[in-house]
Each structure stands twice: as C-alpha cells, then as structure tokens.
Design a protein around this motif. Structure first.
Motif, PDB file in Angstrom:
ATOM      1  N   ASN A 103       0.842  -1.178   0.000  1.00  0.00           N
ATOM      2  CA  ASN A 103       0.000   0.000   0.000  1.00  0.00           C
ATOM      3  C   ASN A 103       0.883   1.235   0.000  1.00  0.00           C
ATOM      4  N   LEU A 104       0.280   2.399  -0.004  1.00  0.00           N
ATOM      5  CA  LEU A 104       1.035   3.633  -0.196  1.00  0.00           C
ATOM      6  C   LEU A 104       2.052   3.866   0.907  1.00  0.00           C
ATOM      7  N   SER A 105       1.651   3.723   2.157  1.00  0.00           N
ATOM      8  CA  SER A 105       2.577   4.006   3.252  1.00  0.00           C
ATOM      9  C   SER A 105       3.762   3.042   3.241  1.00  0.00           C
ATOM     10  N   GLN A 106       3.506   1.779   2.914  1.00  0.00           N
ATOM     11  CA  GLN A 106       4.589   0.800   2.842  1.00  0.00           C
ATOM     12  C   GLN A 106       5.528   1.123   1.687  1.00  0.00           C
ATOM     13  N   ALA A 107       4.965   1.513   0.549  1.00  0.00           N
ATOM     14  CA  ALA A 107       5.790   1.863  -0.607  1.00  0.00           C
ATOM     15  C   ALA A 107       6.660   3.077  -0.304  1.00  0.00           C
ATOM     16  N   GLN A 108       6.097   4.062   0.384  1.00  0.00           N
ATOM     17  CA  GLN A 108       6.859   5.257   0.752  1.00  0.00           C
ATOM     18  C   GLN A 108       8.002   4.900   1.694  1.00  0.00           C
ATOM     19  N   PHE A 109       7.722   3.989   2.645  1.00  0.00           N
ATOM     20  CA  PHE A 109       8.784   3.578   3.564  1.00  0.00           C
ATOM     21  C   PHE A 109       9.927   2.914   2.808  1.00  0.00           C
ATOM     22  N   VAL A 110       9.599   1.989   1.909  1.00  0.00           N
ATOM     23  CA  VAL A 110      10.630   1.291   1.138  1.00  0.00           C
ATOM     24  C   VAL A 110      11.443   2.280   0.315  1.00  0.00           C
ATOM     25  N   GLN A 111      10.775   3.232  -0.322  1.00  0.00           N
ATOM     26  CA  GLN A 111      11.448   4.214  -1.172  1.00  0.00           C
ATOM     27  C   GLN A 111      12.385   5.099  -0.351  1.00  0.00           C
ATOM     28  N   GLN A 112      11.925   5.524   0.803  1.00  0.00           N
ATOM     29  CA  GLN A 112      12.690   6.470   1.614  1.00  0.00           C
ATOM     30  C   GLN A 112      13.784   5.808   2.434  1.00  0.00           C
ATOM     31  N   SER A 113      13.608   4.543   2.777  1.00  0.00           N
ATOM     32  CA  SER A 113      14.595   3.869   3.624  1.00  0.00           C
ATOM     33  C   SER A 113      15.901   3.602   2.894  1.00  0.00           C
ATOM     34  N   GLY A 114      15.819   3.383   1.586  1.00  0.00           N
ATOM     35  CA  GLY A 114      17.018   3.091   0.813  1.00  0.00           C
ATOM     36  C   GLY A 114      17.513   1.664   0.967  1.00  0.00           C
ATOM     37  N   LEU A 115      16.786   0.847   1.730  1.00  0.00           N
ATOM     38  CA  LEU A 115      17.216  -0.535   1.946  1.00  0.00           C
ATOM     39  C   LEU A 115      16.934  -1.413   0.738  1.00  0.00           C
ATOM     40  N   ILE A 116      15.864  -1.107   0.020  1.00  0.00           N
ATOM     41  CA  ILE A 116      15.480  -1.872  -1.167  1.00  0.00           C
ATOM     42  C   ILE A 116      15.261  -0.895  -2.312  1.00  0.00           C
ATOM     43  N   ASN A 117      15.969  -1.087  -3.407  1.00  0.00           N
ATOM     44  CA  ASN A 117      15.821  -0.200  -4.562  1.00  0.00           C
ATOM     45  C   ASN A 117      14.868  -0.816  -5.581  1.00  0.00           C
ATOM     46  N   ILE A 118      14.000   0.006  -6.133  1.00  0.00           N
ATOM     47  CA  ILE A 118      13.055  -0.420  -7.162  1.00  0.00           C
ATOM     48  C   ILE A 118      13.206   0.510  -8.357  1.00  0.00           C
ATOM     49  N   ASP A 119      13.553  -0.068  -9.502  1.00  0.00           N
ATOM     50  CA  ASP A 119      13.779   0.732 -10.691  1.00  0.00           C
ATOM     51  C   ASP A 119      12.535   0.869 -11.566  1.00  0.00           C
ATOM     52  N   ARG A 120      11.719  -0.198 -11.613  1.00  0.00           N
ATOM     53  CA  ARG A 120      10.538  -0.163 -12.468  1.00  0.00           C
ATOM     54  C   ARG A 120       9.435  -0.989 -11.834  1.00  0.00           C
ATOM     55  N   VAL A 121       8.208  -0.487 -11.949  1.00  0.00           N
ATOM     56  CA  VAL A 121       7.038  -1.144 -11.374  1.00  0.00           C
ATOM     57  C   VAL A 121       6.114  -1.549 -12.516  1.00  0.00           C
ATOM     58  N   TYR A 122       5.784  -2.825 -12.579  1.00  0.00           N
ATOM     59  CA  TYR A 122       4.864  -3.324 -13.602  1.00  0.00           C
ATOM     60  C   TYR A 122       3.529  -3.649 -12.946  1.00  0.00           C
ATOM     61  N   ASN A 123       2.499  -2.948 -13.391  1.00  0.00           N
ATOM     62  CA  ASN A 123       1.151  -3.126 -12.861  1.00  0.00           C
ATOM     63  C   ASN A 123       0.389  -4.077 -13.766  1.00  0.00           C
ATOM     64  N   LEU A 124       0.218  -5.316 -13.311  1.00  0.00           N
ATOM     65  CA  LEU A 124      -0.515  -6.312 -14.094  1.00  0.00           C
ATOM     66  C   LEU A 124      -2.008  -6.092 -13.902  1.00  0.00           C
ATOM     67  N   ARG A 125      -2.711  -5.920 -15.017  1.00  0.00           N
ATOM     68  CA  ARG A 125      -4.130  -5.584 -14.956  1.00  0.00           C
ATOM     69  C   ARG A 125      -4.967  -6.611 -15.711  1.00  0.00           C
ATOM     70  N   GLN A 126      -6.179  -6.782 -15.187  1.00  0.00           N
ATOM     71  CA  GLN A 126      -7.135  -7.701 -15.795  1.00  0.00           C
ATOM     72  C   GLN A 126      -8.523  -7.274 -15.330  1.00  0.00           C
ATOM     73  N   PRO A 127      -9.543  -7.386 -16.177  1.00  0.00           N
ATOM     74  CA  PRO A 127     -10.894  -7.026 -15.725  1.00  0.00           C
ATOM     75  C   PRO A 127     -11.273  -7.803 -14.472  1.00  0.00           C
ATOM     76  N   TYR A 128     -11.915  -7.109 -13.524  1.00  0.00           N
ATOM     77  CA  TYR A 128     -12.237  -7.742 -12.246  1.00  0.00           C
ATOM     78  C   TYR A 128     -13.179  -8.932 -12.416  1.00  0.00           C
ATOM     79  N   ASN A 129     -14.076  -8.866 -13.404  1.00  0.00           N
ATOM     80  CA  ASN A 129     -14.990  -9.996 -13.570  1.00  0.00           C
ATOM     81  C   ASN A 129     -14.233 -11.250 -14.013  1.00  0.00           C
ATOM     82  N   VAL A 130     -13.134 -11.057 -14.748  1.00  0.00           N
ATOM     83  CA  VAL A 130     -12.304 -12.191 -15.160  1.00  0.00           C
ATOM     84  C   VAL A 130     -11.560 -12.765 -13.951  1.00  0.00           C
TER      85      VAL A 130
END
Length: 243
Positions: A101-128
């Motif tokens: 979630n947002l607060s966890q993502a902000q912590f990871v980004q700001q802590s510098g302990l784990i680096n993330i270069d690219r985020v892939y958002n896998l999407r699919q219709p909810y009914n599927v």
C-alpha cells in the motif's frame, strides 16, 4: 541490474509471471512471506521476533522485513530481483510484502534498503479475476490445483485447467471431491478485490509520480502473454538498468 516490482490485484497472476520472468532473465524472485516463514522455521533470533508479533496479532515491522529482504538480496549473485506487492491488510496477512500500500511503498522508497527501478502493474478485468479465483479447486489429498473457469469474453480467452479424468486427481489419483479454499469462496474473493481497489489507486499514482510505472494488461494465458511481458521489460530496461 534489474530491480523490479510487480503489483496487481489478487488473482491477476503476479506470482506466476514473477517466477517465470525471474527464471527467464536470471533474476532473484523474492517472496517476503517465504523468507519470513523460513526464519520462523529456523528459530533464528529474527524468526523469534517475527513469531512473537504474529502470535500477538501484530504486524511485522517494515524495518525488520526490509532489512531481511536487503540481506537476502546482498547474499545473492543474481543479476537483479523481482518483488511482488500484496497489501498487508490484516495481522494474519503480515507475512506478505511490505510494498502493498502507499505508506509501505513510501517507507521502502525512503529507507534506501530496497531499490526499485521499475514497477509493472498487471491488470485484468475484475470480472475475469473473480471468475478465475472462484473457479479454483484443489485435490483433497495432495492439494494439486485445478481451475474450472472457461473464459471467452472481450478478447480474453482462458481455457479451464481440469483433470484428465473427471473427479480424479492427475497427480495422486484421489477421487475425493475437490475442495475450494476459504479464500477462494466467491464472497471472499469479492471482498478482497474491493479492498485492493481501495488501495491500488494511490499506489499506482505514487509510482507514476516517480516515473516508474508501466501498465501491462493480461488478456490471455501465460503462453501468449509471458513473451509479451518479457519483450516489454527488454524494451524498457535501458531506462533503468543498473550496472
């Protein structure tokens, strides 16, 4: 080095795609849940802290999980890694990823302990997704999984994965009635999807603001769409690949 994060609703296929992309590209596939369970099983000092939190119905602190993942990354010789994001919404789910979630993502980004270069958002219709998850069944004896969903709508085609002999498990031969996991009951699936919808938009907006977000629509099975995802990562990696 490729340092990727996969996000997406429950049932979209994050685990399947993350493991197969990692295998194809020689990356480390990191499951914080697996790491935490391993620490608990080993009875290590860290595992004891984790078990104490879980037994008390408390969340495992972000700092502890981030440090553990960071140590795991540093001990690996892989050419990069893939993390998955799953919202930690209840204490019993505290073994899941800390970037759900947002607060966890902000912590990871700001802590510098784990680096993330690219985020892939896998999407699919909810009914599927709803049809896929609620149609999952497993063998009562060995737990081998099947899926009775037969999806053919809006350009999305997914064939069912059923036993060769109706009612008989391919793996162990049991003819006991297949079972539905509690998390796969229709009403539970709907609640999980509704909950994810509440947290996913801020998370997507956050990574979009950081210019790290790429959407990937999963409109078929892995046989067709895994090569598409691999090509997308290859096409984009010059933007974020680290030596």
């Amino acid at each position: 080095m490729l340092r990727l994060l996969f996000i997406g609703a429950p049932g979209v296929g994050k685990g399947t795609y993350a493991s197969r992309v990692a295998e194809s590209l020689g990356l480390l596939h990191i499951s914080s849940g697996d790491l935490l369970r391993a620490e608990v099983a080993k009875g290590s000092p860290v595992g004891a802290q984790i078990k104490e939190k879980i037994d008390q119905g408390l969340f495992v602190p972000d700092t502890l999980i981030s440090e553990m993942i960071s140590n795991h990354i540093q001990s690996s010789s892989a050419k990069g890694y893939i993390l998955m994001a799953t919202p930690a919404t209840y204490p019993k789910h505290s073994l899941y990823s800390r970037v759900g979630n947002l607060s966890q993502a902000q912590f990871v980004q700001q802590s510098g302990l784990i680096n993330i270069d690219r985020v892939y958002n896998l999407r699919q219709p909810y009914n599927v997704i709803l049809a896929k998850i609620s149609s999952r069944r497993s063998c009562a004896d060995c737990g081998f999984g099947y899926n009775y969903a037969n999806i053919n709508e809006g350009g999305i085609r997914m064939e069912p994965l059923v036993p060769k002999v109706d009612g008989v498990c391919d793996k162990c031969g049991s003819n006991k009635p297949f079972v539905t996991r509690p998390d796969d009951v229709l009403e539970t699936v709907q609640r999980r999807l509704d909950l994810y919808q509440d947290v996913t938009k801020p998370l997507e907006d956050y990574y979009a603001h950081l210019d790290k977000l790429t959407h990937f629509d999963v409109l078929g099975g892995t046989k067709q769409f895994l090569p598409k995802l691999l090509k997308l990562i290859d096409d984009e990696k010059s933007r974020y690949q680290k030596k």
